[in-house]
Design a protein around this motif. Structure first.
Motif, PDB file in Angstrom:
ATOM      1  N   SER A 482     -15.457  -0.859   5.196  1.00 38.36           N
ATOM      2  CA  SER A 482     -15.139  -1.879   4.188  1.00 38.36           C
ATOM      3  C   SER A 482     -14.095  -1.363   3.203  1.00 38.36           C
ATOM      4  O   SER A 482     -13.206  -2.120   2.785  1.00 38.36           O
ATOM      5  CB  SER A 482     -16.410  -2.290   3.437  1.00 38.36           C
ATOM      6  N   GLN A 483     -14.166  -0.082   2.833  1.00 37.40           N
ATOM      7  CA  GLN A 483     -13.161   0.487   1.929  1.00 37.40           C
ATOM      8  C   GLN A 483     -11.793   0.519   2.591  1.00 37.40           C
ATOM      9  O   GLN A 483     -10.768   0.221   1.963  1.00 37.40           O
ATOM     10  CB  GLN A 483     -13.586   1.895   1.500  1.00 37.40           C
ATOM     11  N   TYR A 484     -11.764   0.893   3.859  1.00 37.12           N
ATOM     12  CA  TYR A 484     -10.498   0.916   4.604  1.00 37.12           C
ATOM     13  C   TYR A 484      -9.894  -0.479   4.680  1.00 37.12           C
ATOM     14  O   TYR A 484      -8.682  -0.658   4.449  1.00 37.12           O
ATOM     15  CB  TYR A 484     -10.725   1.478   6.006  1.00 37.12           C
ATOM     16  N   GLN A 485     -10.712  -1.473   4.993  1.00 35.99           N
ATOM     17  CA  GLN A 485     -10.203  -2.842   5.118  1.00 35.99           C
ATOM     18  C   GLN A 485      -9.658  -3.348   3.796  1.00 35.99           C
ATOM     19  O   GLN A 485      -8.613  -4.009   3.754  1.00 35.99           O
ATOM     20  CB  GLN A 485     -11.319  -3.753   5.640  1.00 35.99           C
ATOM     21  N   LEU A 486     -10.352  -3.042   2.703  1.00 39.81           N
ATOM     22  CA  LEU A 486      -9.872  -3.458   1.390  1.00 39.81           C
ATOM     23  C   LEU A 486      -8.564  -2.762   1.044  1.00 39.81           C
ATOM     24  O   LEU A 486      -7.630  -3.389   0.510  1.00 39.81           O
ATOM     25  CB  LEU A 486     -10.941  -3.147   0.338  1.00 39.81           C
ATOM     26  N   PHE A 487      -8.463  -1.478   1.353  1.00 33.52           N
ATOM     27  CA  PHE A 487      -7.239  -0.720   1.086  1.00 33.52           C
ATOM     28  C   PHE A 487      -6.082  -1.272   1.917  1.00 33.52           C
ATOM     29  O   PHE A 487      -4.960  -1.438   1.414  1.00 33.52           O
ATOM     30  CB  PHE A 487      -7.488   0.755   1.420  1.00 33.52           C
ATOM     31  N   ARG A 488      -6.351  -1.609   3.152  1.00 35.27           N
ATOM     32  CA  ARG A 488      -5.311  -2.167   4.019  1.00 35.27           C
ATOM     33  C   ARG A 488      -4.849  -3.527   3.518  1.00 35.27           C
ATOM     34  O   ARG A 488      -3.650  -3.824   3.510  1.00 35.27           O
ATOM     35  CB  ARG A 488      -5.842  -2.263   5.451  1.00 35.27           C
ATOM     36  N   GLN A 489      -5.793  -4.369   3.083  1.00 35.84           N
ATOM     37  CA  GLN A 489      -5.436  -5.692   2.555  1.00 35.84           C
ATOM     38  C   GLN A 489      -4.601  -5.570   1.286  1.00 35.84           C
ATOM     39  O   GLN A 489      -3.648  -6.327   1.079  1.00 35.84           O
ATOM     40  CB  GLN A 489      -6.707  -6.488   2.271  1.00 35.84           C
ATOM     41  N   THR A 490      -4.941  -4.587   0.452  1.00 34.92           N
ATOM     42  CA  THR A 490      -4.196  -4.394  -0.792  1.00 34.92           C
ATOM     43  C   THR A 490      -2.753  -3.998  -0.515  1.00 34.92           C
ATOM     44  O   THR A 490      -1.816  -4.518  -1.132  1.00 34.92           O
ATOM     45  CB  THR A 490      -4.875  -3.316  -1.649  1.00 34.92           C
ATOM     46  N   LEU A 491      -2.549  -3.097   0.443  1.00 36.57           N
ATOM     47  CA  LEU A 491      -1.196  -2.634   0.754  1.00 36.57           C
ATOM     48  C   LEU A 491      -0.410  -3.636   1.582  1.00 36.57           C
ATOM     49  O   LEU A 491       0.819  -3.535   1.669  1.00 36.57           O
ATOM     50  CB  LEU A 491      -1.259  -1.292   1.497  1.00 36.57           C
ATOM     51  N   ALA A 492      -1.101  -4.601   2.202  1.00 39.23           N
ATOM     52  CA  ALA A 492      -0.402  -5.598   3.030  1.00 39.23           C
ATOM     53  C   ALA A 492       0.578  -6.422   2.204  1.00 39.23           C
ATOM     54  O   ALA A 492       1.564  -6.945   2.732  1.00 39.23           O
ATOM     55  CB  ALA A 492      -1.416  -6.507   3.717  1.00 39.23           C
ATOM     56  N   SER A 493       0.300  -6.538   0.912  1.00 42.99           N
ATOM     57  CA  SER A 493       1.175  -7.335   0.050  1.00 42.99           C
ATOM     58  C   SER A 493       2.373  -6.543  -0.465  1.00 42.99           C
ATOM     59  O   SER A 493       3.232  -7.105  -1.149  1.00 42.99           O
ATOM     60  CB  SER A 493       0.371  -7.870  -1.142  1.00 42.99           C
ATOM     61  N   LYS A 494       2.432  -5.275  -0.152  1.00 42.00           N
ATOM     62  CA  LYS A 494       3.519  -4.433  -0.636  1.00 42.00           C
ATOM     63  C   LYS A 494       4.657  -4.429   0.381  1.00 42.00           C
ATOM     64  O   LYS A 494       4.458  -4.058   1.539  1.00 42.00           O
ATOM     65  CB  LYS A 494       3.037  -2.986  -0.854  1.00 42.00           C
ATOM     66  N   PRO A 495       5.850  -4.821  -0.013  1.00 44.12           N
ATOM     67  CA  PRO A 495       6.962  -4.850   0.947  1.00 44.12           C
ATOM     68  C   PRO A 495       7.356  -3.461   1.452  1.00 44.12           C
ATOM     69  O   PRO A 495       7.951  -3.333   2.516  1.00 44.12           O
ATOM     70  CB  PRO A 495       8.110  -5.478   0.139  1.00 44.12           C
ATOM     71  N   GLU A 496       7.000  -2.412   0.691  1.00 43.04           N
ATOM     72  CA  GLU A 496       7.361  -1.054   1.113  1.00 43.04           C
ATOM     73  C   GLU A 496       6.439  -0.522   2.208  1.00 43.04           C
ATOM     74  O   GLU A 496       6.719   0.512   2.803  1.00 43.04           O
ATOM     75  CB  GLU A 496       7.305  -0.094  -0.080  1.00 43.04           C
ATOM     76  N   VAL A 497       5.317  -1.232   2.455  1.00 43.21           N
ATOM     77  CA  VAL A 497       4.321  -0.765   3.415  1.00 43.21           C
ATOM     78  C   VAL A 497       4.315  -1.664   4.630  1.00 43.21           C
ATOM     79  O   VAL A 497       4.237  -2.897   4.521  1.00 43.21           O
ATOM     80  CB  VAL A 497       2.919  -0.717   2.779  1.00 43.21           C
TER      81      VAL A 497
END
Length: 806
Positions: A482-497
């Motif tokens: 769950s922590q990984y999924q939340l971290f991935r969702q957070t970075l998905a909105s970053k154009p640099e990632v």
């Protein structure tokens, strides 16, 4: 008499400044190389020598022939310790060590309000403190692990946590769990040890926690290679006796191994650094082969300097023979003449030693950089062993340099030597042979530099089969799904990632296991390498799919280990005979946290082969399991290293403030796997420059002598119409033949040495004739450049000045 010899020696040195300079500087370079390699060798051979019982301490390592792969690991399963103690009366004590970072990521140690991340925390048995020597600052070896919740710190860690080593009884919270009391402080481990431990936690604590939380008994797990296991033999016991008993113990007690393919290896403690060929060592070791190579190279450079001395001495033999003749007429015995010449050679070597120490001081920073050492000049001067050996080498070098000229020149009769037209004989043949040897050595070095650097460039540039660029690795494996999924969702909105992945990383090593594929008998296990990763494994690393598909979250995600999804590589598909119909086939094995749980599933796709290990190992059979644990990798978009890294770090610190953000780049981590070869290439390059430099100095002096000896001949030739080009060609032609002969002589030696080195790589370049042609061309250019000034001076000399005395 000795004072007289020395006085004459210094007069001769002062009178012949050019030859003295060449000899002193050449010997200085050779001696400096020898001294540096001597200190390096002493240091390398000193690893783990400080243990009092070192001759009775051995580490058990794992070696098993798994079908087409030889598995060699420094670690063994945990139950091996108990078998060794109970079944071998020769064993006095046994102890295990495990680096916890190997399974759980960096450890978090809370001291008050501060949290520290550690990578050198080891789970150990208390017997370790009785087998190996530790310098106890506080506490003692016998009582340190008397309590379950104990911890022993090294001095630097104690000071970091508490500001003092007087911290017995202080409390540390270990990975947000048990509160550990400091029960001992030991001095920091010396640099010359194979171990990296800084914190010690009792093995009994780990055993209790795993049994309670996971119902997992590590002492019953015969599959997991997780323990560095050390034994201490009883007095007068022989390791050969233990080795002889091991095959019987393997067949009777050791589970999960085939006695026909498994070989337990007891490696002496003092051999681990230089002679271990096992993976998973605590820190990278060296090798006796490399140590011998450095010794040989330093010896060869010194030999080249000795040859310079002999060449120049024999070239001037006519003049020195007259001196010897006069001495004999005045009553000197031959042994006195020999002593005079030898003392002169030793004086030159002594002056070379003085200058060598200056060169050592200048060269140490460069050598330290290449070898990852921190030698100080004081280490050389203050070490009586080093200085004694240096003086001995210097004296032997002086004698070796002067012994042939001394006996050769002193052998002439006074009548012969004092004749005006005295010719000492065919010394030019000897000089030609020695110069040929020098250039042959230099050519071997040059070819070595070309081949080593070409092989390194090949390793750096070889396509690995996956995308390693722009990938940040976060050194923390404690995130839940769950922590990984939340971290991935957070970075998905970053154009640099671009994407985020969790699992094992390609190119950085994998797990090994034995599985049973569909259609195979239970006793026909197949050895495979295993990786674990999230559904985006293939897309994240750009791995091609030949059959079927990659993982799908909504289809393949299942916590039931009996319904897992697998990817296999083409090598495994071919090995199993599934080249065209792998999809849908089943594979099972015993695994899980206890290595006893039946795990099975279906192959959903066949992926292209890629290098999941370093290029030191060939591609083998790979099984990729969809899972949701492991390290975290972040793929950046474009070239946004700076801003992308900042965004990732900010998101991490906001979401996981209690987990320090430690990162590296995947491509850099992969490049570090070839650090040993990089160091070797740089050192050989520098040693080659030194060898060529010393060789050129000798050649310069020899040509200067030839020009001086033949200046009247050249004057007559110019008077008869010879041009400058003719004179230069005349001087260069003989040396050119010598260099070409040397290049031919160097070929078989270079082929033998470099072929053996390249054969250690599964992926290697071929020894092209171009290497040897280029090396010969470089040798010719160096030779011509060295001779240019003397040849031009001889060609432009005024014939009147040369023939005036005639």
């Amino acid at each position: 008499m000795l004072f007289n010899y020395l006085t004459i020696a210094f007069r001769n040195l002062w009178r012949n400044k050019l030859y003295s300079f060449i000899n002193v500087l050449g010997l200085a370079v050779g001696l400096a190389s020898a001294i540096i390699v001597l200190v390096y060798s002493i240091d390398e051979l000193s690893y783990d020598q400080y243990h009092e019982k070192k001759d009775r301490i051995f580490r058990l390592s794992y070696q098993e022939q798994r079908q087409d792969d030889l598995l060699r690991d420094a670690r063994v399963p945990f139950p091996y310790k108990n078998i060794l103690i109970s079944q071998l009366p020769e064993v006095e004590k046994a102890a295990r060590m495990m680096n916890h970072v190997a399974i759980g990521g960096p450890d978090e140690m809370e001291v008050g309000s501060e949290t520290y991340t550690e990578t050198n925390l080891f789970i150990t048995d208390p017997e370790l403190f009785l087998i190996l020597d530790f310098d106890w600052i506080a506490g003692d070896a016998g009582s340190a692990f008397r309590e379950l919740n104990s911890v022993v710190l090294t001095k630097s860690i104690a000071v970091k946590y508490f500001g003092t080593t007087g911290c017995l009884g202080e409390t540390i919270v270990y990975n947000k769990g048990p509160h550990l009391a400091v029960t001992g402080v030991v001095d920091d481990l010396p640099r010359n040890t194979h171990m990296t431990a800084e914190i010690f936690v009792p093995m009994a604590l780990l055993h209790a926690r795993w049994t309670e939380n996971y119902q997992y008994d590590v002492d019953q797990d015969w599959k997991w290679l997780g323990s560095y296991t050390y034994i201490l033999l009883k007095d007068n016991a022989q390791i050969a006796t233990v080795d002889a008993k091991m095959p019987g113990l393997v067949g009777q007690y050791f589970q999960e191994v085939d006695p026909a393919t498994f070989t337990p290896v007891f490696l002496p403690l003092t051999d681990i650094h230089l002679r271990s060929e096992f993976r998973s060592e605590m820190k990278p070791g060296s090798s006796m082969t490399q140590l011998y190579l450095f010794m040989i190279i330093a010896g060869v450079i010194l030999l080249v300097a000795v040859i310079n001395f002999m060449n120049l001495a024999t070239a001037r033999s006519a003049k020195r023979a007259k001196e010897a003749g006069i001495r004999k007429v005045m009553g000197a015995y031959r042994r006195q003449v020999v002593t005079q010449f030898l003392s002169e050679a030793v004086v030159i070597a002594g002056l070379g030693l003085i200058h060598a120490l200056v060169l050592v001081n200048l060269a140490l920073p460069v050598f330290n950089t290449f070898t990852d050492r921190s030698y100080q000049f004081s280490d050389f001067i203050s070490n009586p062993l080093v200085m004694g050996a240096a003086l001995a080498i210097t004296v032997l070098t002086g004698i070796a340099s002067g012994i042939y000229p001394a006996f050769y020149i002193s052998a002439f009769s006074p009548v012969q030597a004092m004749k005006k037209d005295f010719n000492p004989g065919k010394t030019h043949l000897l000089r030609s042979a020695l110069v040929t040897l020098q250039f042959a050595v230099s050519t071997v070095f040059i070819v070595g530099v070309l081949v080593v650097n070409t092989q390194l460039n090949y390793l750096r540039g070889k396509e690995l089969g996956f995308a390693k660029e722009r990938t940040i690795l976060i050194n923390n494996r404690s995130l839940s799904l769950s922590q990984y999924q939340l971290f991935r969702q957070t970075l998905a909105s970053k154009p640099e990632v671009s994407d985020v992945y969790m699992g094992t990383m390609p190119g950085m090593g994998v797990w090994g296991n034995t599985v049973v594929p569909e259609g195979f008998d239970e006793n026909e296990g197949v050895s495979v390498s295993m990786m674990y990763g999230t559904a985006n494994f293939a897309d994240f690393f750009g791995v091609g799919i030949g059959q079927g598909r990659g993982f799908l979250d909504e289809v393949d995600q299942d916590e039931d280990v009996t319904r897992q999804s697998f990817l296999i590589n083409k090598t495994l598909a071919k090995k199993l005979g599934w080249e065209n119909d792998a999809v849908g086939r089943e594979i099972h094995w015993l695994g899980g946290s206890d290595n006893k749980t039946l795990q099975k599933g279906q192959v959903v796709g066949v992926i292209d082969d890629f290098h999941y290990n370093s290029l030191h190992r060939p591609i083998g059979s790979l099984l990729v399991v969809m899972a949701n644990w492991g390290g975290i990798a972040v793929k950046l978009s474009g070239d946004s290293y700076g801003s992308g890294l900042s965004e990732v770090q900010t998101a991490w610190n906001e979401m996981f403030p209690d987990k320090p953000f430690q990162y590296s780049y995947l491509d850099q981590d992969i490049a570090e796997q070839y650090l040993k070869e990089e160091q070797l290439g740089k050192l050989i390059s520098w040693f080659t420059l030194l060898a060529v430099f010393v060789c050129c100095m000798g050649l310069y002096g020899l040509v200067a002598f030839v020009v001086e000896q033949r200046r009247k001949e050249f004057a007559i030739r110019k008077t008869l119409g010879a041009t400058i080009r003719h004179i230069v060609m005349l001087i260069s032609s003989q040396m050119l033949k010598t260099v070409l002969i040397a290049s031919v002589v160097a070929i078989p030696v270079a082929v033998y040495l470099l072929s053996n080195w390249l054969d250690t790589f599964p992926y290697r370049i071929q020894l092209s004739p171009l290497f040897f042609v280029l090396a010969a061309l470089i040798s010719v250019i160096v030779m011509l450049a060295t001779m240019a000034s003397n040849a031009y001076r001889a060609a432009t000399m005024n014939p009147v000045d040369s023939l005036r005395s005639e």
